[in-house]
Design a protein around this motif. Sequence first.
Motif, PDB file in Angstrom:
ATOM      1  N   ASP A  74       0.831  -1.217   0.000  1.00 15.74           N
ATOM      2  CA  ASP A  74       0.000   0.000   0.000  1.00 15.74           C
ATOM      3  C   ASP A  74       0.861   1.260   0.000  1.00 15.74           C
ATOM      4  N   LEU A  75       1.926   1.277   0.808  1.00 16.80           N
ATOM      5  CA  LEU A  75       2.830   2.434   0.849  1.00 16.80           C
ATOM      6  C   LEU A  75       3.447   2.699  -0.521  1.00 16.80           C
ATOM      7  N   LEU A  76       3.900   1.635  -1.180  1.00 14.97           N
ATOM      8  CA  LEU A  76       4.559   1.789  -2.477  1.00 14.97           C
ATOM      9  C   LEU A  76       3.565   2.222  -3.546  1.00 14.97           C
ATOM     10  N   ARG A  77       2.370   1.662  -3.504  1.00 14.61           N
ATOM     11  CA  ARG A  77       1.325   2.039  -4.471  1.00 14.61           C
ATOM     12  C   ARG A  77       0.961   3.519  -4.300  1.00 14.61           C
ATOM     13  N   GLU A  78       0.742   3.945  -3.048  1.00 14.86           N
ATOM     14  CA  GLU A  78       0.382   5.340  -2.770  1.00 14.86           C
ATOM     15  C   GLU A  78       1.445   6.306  -3.278  1.00 14.86           C
ATOM     16  N   ARG A  79       2.699   5.908  -3.200  1.00  9.93           N
ATOM     17  CA  ARG A  79       3.807   6.790  -3.574  1.00  9.93           C
ATOM     18  C   ARG A  79       4.292   6.566  -5.006  1.00  9.93           C
ATOM     19  N   GLN A  80       3.623   5.636  -5.715  1.00  6.82           N
ATOM     20  CA  GLN A  80       3.964   5.357  -7.117  1.00  6.82           C
ATOM     21  C   GLN A  80       5.423   4.957  -7.288  1.00  6.82           C
ATOM     22  N   ILE A  81       5.881   4.016  -6.455  1.00  6.29           N
ATOM     23  CA  ILE A  81       7.278   3.573  -6.476  1.00  6.29           C
ATOM     24  C   ILE A  81       7.398   2.260  -7.235  1.00  6.29           C
ATOM     25  N   THR A  82       8.287   2.230  -8.208  1.00  4.53           N
ATOM     26  CA  THR A  82       8.567   1.028  -8.995  1.00  4.53           C
ATOM     27  C   THR A  82       9.173  -0.038  -8.095  1.00  4.53           C
ATOM     28  N   THR A  83       8.758  -1.290  -8.309  1.00  5.94           N
ATOM     29  CA  THR A  83       9.368  -2.403  -7.585  1.00  5.94           C
ATOM     30  C   THR A  83      10.193  -3.246  -8.551  1.00  5.94           C
ATOM     31  N   ALA A  84      11.296  -3.797  -8.021  1.00  3.63           N
ATOM     32  CA  ALA A  84      12.197  -4.603  -8.842  1.00  3.63           C
ATOM     33  C   ALA A  84      12.706  -5.786  -8.027  1.00  3.63           C
ATOM     34  N   VAL A  85      12.926  -6.896  -8.724  1.00  6.50           N
ATOM     35  CA  VAL A  85      13.553  -8.074  -8.127  1.00  6.50           C
ATOM     36  C   VAL A  85      14.672  -8.496  -9.055  1.00  6.50           C
ATOM     37  N   LEU A  86      15.871  -8.572  -8.510  1.00  2.00           N
ATOM     38  CA  LEU A  86      17.024  -8.999  -9.291  1.00  2.00           C
ATOM     39  C   LEU A  86      17.418 -10.429  -8.958  1.00  2.00           C
ATOM     40  N   GLU A  87      17.033 -10.900  -7.759  1.00  2.00           N
ATOM     41  CA  GLU A  87      17.379 -12.253  -7.324  1.00  2.00           C
ATOM     42  C   GLU A  87      16.129 -13.067  -7.044  1.00  2.00           C
ATOM     43  N   SER A  88      15.577 -12.933  -5.842  1.00  2.00           N
ATOM     44  CA  SER A  88      14.453 -13.773  -5.445  1.00  2.00           C
ATOM     45  C   SER A  88      13.477 -13.017  -4.552  1.00  2.00           C
ATOM     46  N   CYS A  93       6.782 -11.483   0.138  1.00  2.00           N
ATOM     47  CA  CYS A  93       7.536 -10.510  -0.657  1.00  2.00           C
ATOM     48  C   CYS A  93       6.815 -10.185  -1.957  1.00  2.00           C
ATOM     49  N   THR A  94       6.118 -11.174  -2.537  1.00  2.00           N
ATOM     50  CA  THR A  94       5.418 -10.918  -3.803  1.00  2.00           C
ATOM     51  C   THR A  94       4.279  -9.923  -3.619  1.00  2.00           C
ATOM     52  N   LEU A  95       3.741  -9.830  -2.409  1.00  2.00           N
ATOM     53  CA  LEU A  95       2.715  -8.819  -2.128  1.00  2.00           C
ATOM     54  C   LEU A  95       3.330  -7.429  -2.200  1.00  2.00           C
ATOM     55  N   ILE A  96       4.521  -7.278  -1.625  1.00  2.00           N
ATOM     56  CA  ILE A  96       5.230  -5.990  -1.717  1.00  2.00           C
ATOM     57  C   ILE A  96       5.516  -5.674  -3.175  1.00  2.00           C
ATOM     58  N   PHE A  97       6.022  -6.656  -3.905  1.00  2.00           N
ATOM     59  CA  PHE A  97       6.329  -6.472  -5.329  1.00  2.00           C
ATOM     60  C   PHE A  97       5.099  -5.977  -6.082  1.00  2.00           C
ATOM     61  N   ALA A  98       3.933  -6.553  -5.778  1.00  2.00           N
ATOM     62  CA  ALA A  98       2.699  -6.175  -6.468  1.00  2.00           C
ATOM     63  C   ALA A  98       2.301  -4.728  -6.198  1.00  2.00           C
ATOM     64  N   GLY A  99       2.830  -4.123  -5.139  1.00  2.00           N
ATOM     65  CA  GLY A  99       2.511  -2.734  -4.828  1.00  2.00           C
ATOM     66  C   GLY A  99       3.086  -1.733  -5.806  1.00  2.00           C
ATOM     67  N   GLY A 100       4.082  -2.129  -6.568  1.00  2.00           N
ATOM     68  CA  GLY A 100       4.678  -1.201  -7.531  1.00  2.00           C
ATOM     69  C   GLY A 100       3.784  -1.023  -8.743  1.00  2.00           C
ATOM     70  N   PRO A 101       3.508   0.214  -9.126  1.00  2.00           N
ATOM     71  CA  PRO A 101       2.715   0.437 -10.338  1.00  2.00           C
ATOM     72  C   PRO A 101       3.476   0.008 -11.601  1.00  2.00           C
ATOM     73  N   ARG A 102       4.798  -0.033 -11.488  1.00  2.00           N
ATOM     74  CA  ARG A 102       5.674  -0.571 -12.534  1.00  2.00           C
ATOM     75  C   ARG A 102       6.546  -1.610 -11.853  1.00  2.00           C
ATOM     76  N   ARG A 103       6.557  -2.828 -12.436  1.00  2.00           N
ATOM     77  CA  ARG A 103       7.262  -3.947 -11.805  1.00  2.00           C
ATOM     78  C   ARG A 103       8.234  -4.566 -12.801  1.00  2.00           C
ATOM     79  N   VAL A 104       9.510  -4.643 -12.381  1.00  2.88           N
ATOM     80  CA  VAL A 104      10.554  -5.173 -13.260  1.00  2.88           C
ATOM     81  C   VAL A 104      11.325  -6.264 -12.534  1.00  2.88           C
ATOM     82  N   ILE A 105      11.871  -7.189 -13.317  1.00  2.00           N
ATOM     83  CA  ILE A 105      12.718  -8.251 -12.760  1.00  2.00           C
ATOM     84  C   ILE A 105      13.985  -8.383 -13.591  1.00  2.00           C
ATOM     85  N   GLY A 106      15.005  -8.919 -12.955  1.00  2.00           N
ATOM     86  CA  GLY A 106      16.245  -9.217 -13.651  1.00  2.00           C
ATOM     87  C   GLY A 106      16.108 -10.493 -14.461  1.00  2.00           C
TER      88      GLY A 106
END
Length: 185
Positions: A74-88, A93-106
């Motif tokens: 919710d915090l990340l969604r409200e602030r429009q912060i991109t989420t990224a995962v480079l490892e695992s 954790c996937t709930l936090i990842f889903a909070g990003g309006p833009r989501r990227v992975i390595g």
Amino acid sequence: ITVSALRDIETGRTSGGESAFSFSTNGNVLTFNGIVSWPIVADFERHLDADPNINVVVLNSPGGDTTAGRRVADLLRERQITTAVLESCASACTLIFAGGPRRVIGPTAELGFHATSVILMDAMMTRIMNSFTFRHDALNADTYRRAGISEDFVQRAISTPSTDLWVPPHDVLVQAGVVHEILQP
């Protein structure tokens, strides 16, 4: 899961007293490593308030507390912060990842999903706690849906037994709307 792992999730501290998670910043990027536990909610908020230029959060976590994961999402969604995962990034954790309006992975990143687990319970207590886990699964599903993730994917994620971990291939993650971009090496 062991008693010490449960303590790590509940308190954010290992049995030796060290933190079970860490944060670091590099320019506009905040990196989170470790267990998703309730103490991280305040820490995420503190880091984001301290530096309004942070616009990317990199996650590396085996999971933990789903309530904390949803709150950080919710915090990340409200602030429009991109989420990224480079490892695992697995479980909560996937709930936090889903909070990003833009989501990227390595290119070698893995995301792992499963139903809510009630840990350290015998068979009888697990049956009694089913209403608890069903409620959390429903809340987790709502978090994934708000992120625009396909219903078929959401249902598979919350129905994978908590004793298993579903790690979908990258093409499935993109098709379902979980991931918007796969970074190139």
